[in-house]
Design a protein around this motif. Structure first.
Motif: not given
Length: 147
Positions: A73, A81, A85, A89, A95
């Motif tokens: 972040y 990463n 991600n 997602n 999240t």
């Protein structure tokens, strides 16, 4: 960074880390740079737990995973990463949990994002961290979002 490695590195420089109750000391402070003293302060709670025998490899895996998510972040370049991600997602609940974790850390005084979160952790953070870790491992191993 694993507290075991920090302790080993300081010992190899002739400045072992010593625990006296809950107080942490660096022997022969003159052997190290001030930046290294700051490193110890940043990771103090984990080092103390490790020296007391209260920091397991599983604890480290959980905390390291959360550290990597926070670094993601913050835009810090890491090999994983892309995986983080992709996972976040696809896993809205994870999240949300990460956002709750950062809010809880801020309630505990973590307001300088470049600073490690170690000294701002508590039981709520530990519980959220374990839940986040479990969700991440399910996704990374099986490619599915935890139900």
């Amino acid at each position: 960074m694993h507290p075991k490695q920090i302790c080993a590195d300081f010992a190899s420089m002739g400045s072992p880390l010593v625990l006296d109750g809950d107080d942490l000391y660096i022997e022969h402070l003159e052997n190290i740079y001030p930046e290294l003293e700051e490193l110890v302060k940043s990771y103090k709670s984990r080092i103390v737990a490790y020296l007391k025998g209260e920091y397991s490899d599983n604890d480290h895996n959980v905390k390291q995973t959360v550290d990597k998510i926070i670094n993601f972040y913050l835009g810090i370049e890491q090999d994983m990463n892309g995986k983080i991600n992709d996972w976040l997602n696809h896993d809205g609940e994870a999240t949300k949990m990460v956002m709750e974790l950062t809010i809880e850390l801020s309630y505990n005084g973590w307001n300088k994002v470049s600073e490690p979160t170690c000294n701002y952790e508590n039981k709520v953070i530990d519980k959220l961290s374990k839940e986040i870790f479990e969700r991440a491992m399910v996704y990374f191993k099986n490619g599915v979002v935890m139900g």
